[in-house]
Design an enzyme around this catalytic site. Structure first.
Site, mmCIF file in Angstrom:
data_model
loop_
_atom_site.group_PDB
_atom_site.id
_atom_site.type_symbol
_atom_site.label_atom_id
_atom_site.label_comp_id
_atom_site.label_asym_id
_atom_site.label_seq_id
_atom_site.Cartn_x
_atom_site.Cartn_y
_atom_site.Cartn_z
ATOM 1 N N MET A 1 32.320 -6.828 100.908
ATOM 2 C CA MET A 1 32.952 -7.526 102.030
ATOM 3 C C MET A 1 33.466 -6.508 103.052
ATOM 4 S SD MET A 1 34.501 -11.049 100.707
ATOM 5 C CE MET A 1 36.095 -10.553 100.111
ATOM 6 N N GLY A 2 33.001 -5.264 102.933
ATOM 7 C CA GLY A 2 33.330 -4.263 103.955
ATOM 8 C C GLY A 2 34.683 -3.610 103.766
ATOM 9 N N LEU B 1 35.013 -0.332 103.642
ATOM 10 C CA LEU B 1 34.519 0.413 102.477
ATOM 11 C C LEU B 1 35.432 1.564 102.099
ATOM 12 C CD1 LEU B 1 30.792 0.379 103.625
ATOM 13 C CD2 LEU B 1 31.917 -1.175 102.018
ATOM 14 N N HIS B 2 35.521 1.807 100.794
ATOM 15 C CA HIS B 2 36.366 2.884 100.272
ATOM 16 C C HIS B 2 35.625 3.563 99.116
ATOM 17 C CE1 HIS B 2 37.223 -0.009 97.108
ATOM 18 N NE2 HIS B 2 37.673 -0.873 97.999
ATOM 19 N N HIS C 1 33.636 1.429 96.592
ATOM 20 C CA HIS C 1 32.285 1.056 97.042
ATOM 21 C C HIS C 1 31.349 2.264 96.961
ATOM 22 C CE1 HIS C 1 34.896 -1.821 99.457
ATOM 23 N NE2 HIS C 1 34.112 -2.652 98.802
ATOM 24 N N GLN D 1 34.609 -18.255 99.826
ATOM 25 C CA GLN D 1 35.400 -17.874 98.653
ATOM 26 C C GLN D 1 36.904 -17.824 98.897
ATOM 27 O OE1 GLN D 1 33.739 -13.771 98.102
ATOM 28 N NE2 GLN D 1 35.870 -13.223 97.761
ATOM 29 N N GLY E 1 31.505 -3.429 90.745
ATOM 30 C CA GLY E 1 32.622 -2.666 90.186
ATOM 31 C C GLY E 1 33.371 -3.527 89.185
ATOM 32 N N ASP F 1 36.393 -6.460 89.935
ATOM 33 C CA ASP F 1 36.348 -7.924 90.039
ATOM 34 C C ASP F 1 35.711 -8.491 88.772
ATOM 35 O OD1 ASP F 1 36.906 -8.629 93.205
ATOM 36 O OD2 ASP F 1 36.106 -6.626 92.851
ATOM 37 N N SER G 1 40.145 -3.050 99.513
ATOM 38 C CA SER G 1 40.247 -3.182 100.973
ATOM 39 C C SER G 1 41.583 -3.812 101.335
ATOM 40 C CB SER G 1 39.113 -4.069 101.492
ATOM 41 O OG SER G 1 37.885 -3.632 100.965
HETATM 42 P P1 AMP Z 1 34.518 -6.123 97.848
HETATM 43 O O1 AMP Z 1 34.075 -5.461 99.102
HETATM 44 O O2 AMP Z 1 35.977 -5.978 97.564
HETATM 45 O O3 AMP Z 1 34.026 -7.543 97.737
HETATM 46 O O4 AMP Z 1 33.821 -5.337 96.652
HETATM 47 C C1 AMP Z 1 32.439 -5.113 96.637
HETATM 48 C C2 AMP Z 1 32.075 -4.460 95.333
HETATM 49 O O5 AMP Z 1 32.806 -3.246 95.186
HETATM 50 C C3 AMP Z 1 32.445 -5.341 94.100
HETATM 51 O O6 AMP Z 1 31.440 -5.188 93.112
HETATM 52 C C4 AMP Z 1 33.746 -4.739 93.658
HETATM 53 O O7 AMP Z 1 34.013 -4.939 92.288
HETATM 54 C C5 AMP Z 1 33.510 -3.267 93.965
HETATM 55 N N1 AMP Z 1 34.797 -2.593 94.074
HETATM 56 C C6 AMP Z 1 35.846 -2.921 94.863
HETATM 57 N N2 AMP Z 1 36.881 -2.099 94.635
HETATM 58 C C7 AMP Z 1 36.486 -1.237 93.677
HETATM 59 C C8 AMP Z 1 37.110 -0.151 92.991
HETATM 60 N N3 AMP Z 1 38.364 0.220 93.230
HETATM 61 N N4 AMP Z 1 36.382 0.510 92.063
HETATM 62 C C9 AMP Z 1 35.103 0.155 91.778
HETATM 63 N N5 AMP Z 1 34.463 -0.855 92.388
HETATM 64 C C10 AMP Z 1 35.144 -1.549 93.321
#
Ligand code: AMP
Length: 287
Positions: free
Chosen positions: A29-30, A32-33, A36, A60, A147, A150, A186
């Protein structure tokens, strides 16, 4: 790096994948850190083609307000993705991916859909299941990277892939944390300095649970109590749940066994945070 916004162009591009090699896909969902980034690096190591999608999924969220307040910075994200040499970025438009006339959704039944994140927000599980299925169809990846952060989303992904016979593999990577243990998210960008401090309580509570298990405690209720007490010691943290459950079904477990998930969710100010650790069947911790 190719940027694709049109659904037709994504379909056309994915039709050509077979000749290019394996495709690794990271849905996001952007904003990014490093969390990601760990998924992107794994895909780049393992696959010939890497695809990242950025889509803040309107289906969601619990409300329009929650959706609007989700942090975004597409310019920064594209710079980041260019630096790490991603091949394709898919940026579908909400009106194309979830047009108002949509009447087909992926709905799960059972504890996985009704509990925890699904109880807090009844749209959550249907929203993630529907959009991940659409993205899987459009991008046609060989391997999808998630990751551990979630945990419920991972369980949903396994269930959807199994139930709908979708021909992809899932790879799950550990949670990337800040140096003090806070799981990168994020949403952390929305925390005030005081709230950022309070957010640490989630990970600390999980560590309390872990320490008890390592000392031989198997009674889930006692472990949950210890986690709850820890979090409740900080008035900024409004606990939603802290539970010991099965990592696949998300049913509560009365007693800890090998293959147990400790999950926690809390509201801190306007921000909802989640975290988890897993005691795997080999006795190792995924955290
Ligand atoms: P999001 O952008 O938050 O929807 O996350 C996208 C993907 O990145 C999902 O598979 C998350 O589980 C993964 N993710 C988010 N934060 C982390 C983190 N701190 N460590 C590892 N994976 C992550």
């Amino acid at each position: 790096m190719r940027i694709i916004s049109s659904i037709d162009e994504m379909i056309e591009t994915a039709r050509g994948w077979l000749t290019g090699g394996t495709v690794g896909f990271i849905p996001t969902m952007g904003l990014l850190h490093r969390g990601h980034l760990s998924l992107i690096q794994a895909a780049r190591n393992e696959c010939e083609i890497s695809v990242v999608s950025i889509f803040v999924n309107p289906l969601q969220f619990s409300s329009e307000e929650e959706f609007k307040k989700y942090p975004r910075n597409i310019t920064q994200d594209l710079m980041f993705l260019r630096q790490v040499n991603v091949d394709v970025v898919f940026l579908p438009r909400a009106e194309d991916l979830c047009p108002p006339a949509t009447s087909t959704y992926i709905t799960l039944i059972g504890a996985l859909a009704d509990r925890w994140g699904g109880k807090h927000n009844p749209h959550y599980i249907r929203g993630i299941a529907t959009i991940m299925t659409k993205l899987f169809h459009l991008v046609r990846p060989d391997i999808v990277y998630f990751g551990q952060k979630d945990a419920q989303q991972i369980a949903v992904a396994y269930q959807v892939v199994r139930d709908l016979n979708i021909d992809i593999q899932l790879r799950i990577l550990p949670i990337v944390r800040e140096s003090d243990g806070l799981a990168m998210s994020s949403r952390n960008s929305l925390l005030s300095p005081l709230e950022r401090q309070a957010a640490l309580m989630l990970y600390q509570a999980l560590l309390k649970g872990k320490a008890l298990i390592e000392r031989g405690e198997r009674d889930s209720q006692l472990i949950e109590q210890a986690m709850i007490q820890h979090v409740q010691s900080n008035p900024l943290v409004v606990l939603d749940y802290a539970v010991v459950c099965d990592p696949e079904s998300f049913e509560k477990l009365p007693a800890v066994k090998s293959g147990t998930l400790l999950i926690i969710a809390a509201q801190i100010g306007a921000v909802r945070l989640i975290d988890n650790i897993v005691w795997q069947s080999d006795g190792q911790w995924l955290m």
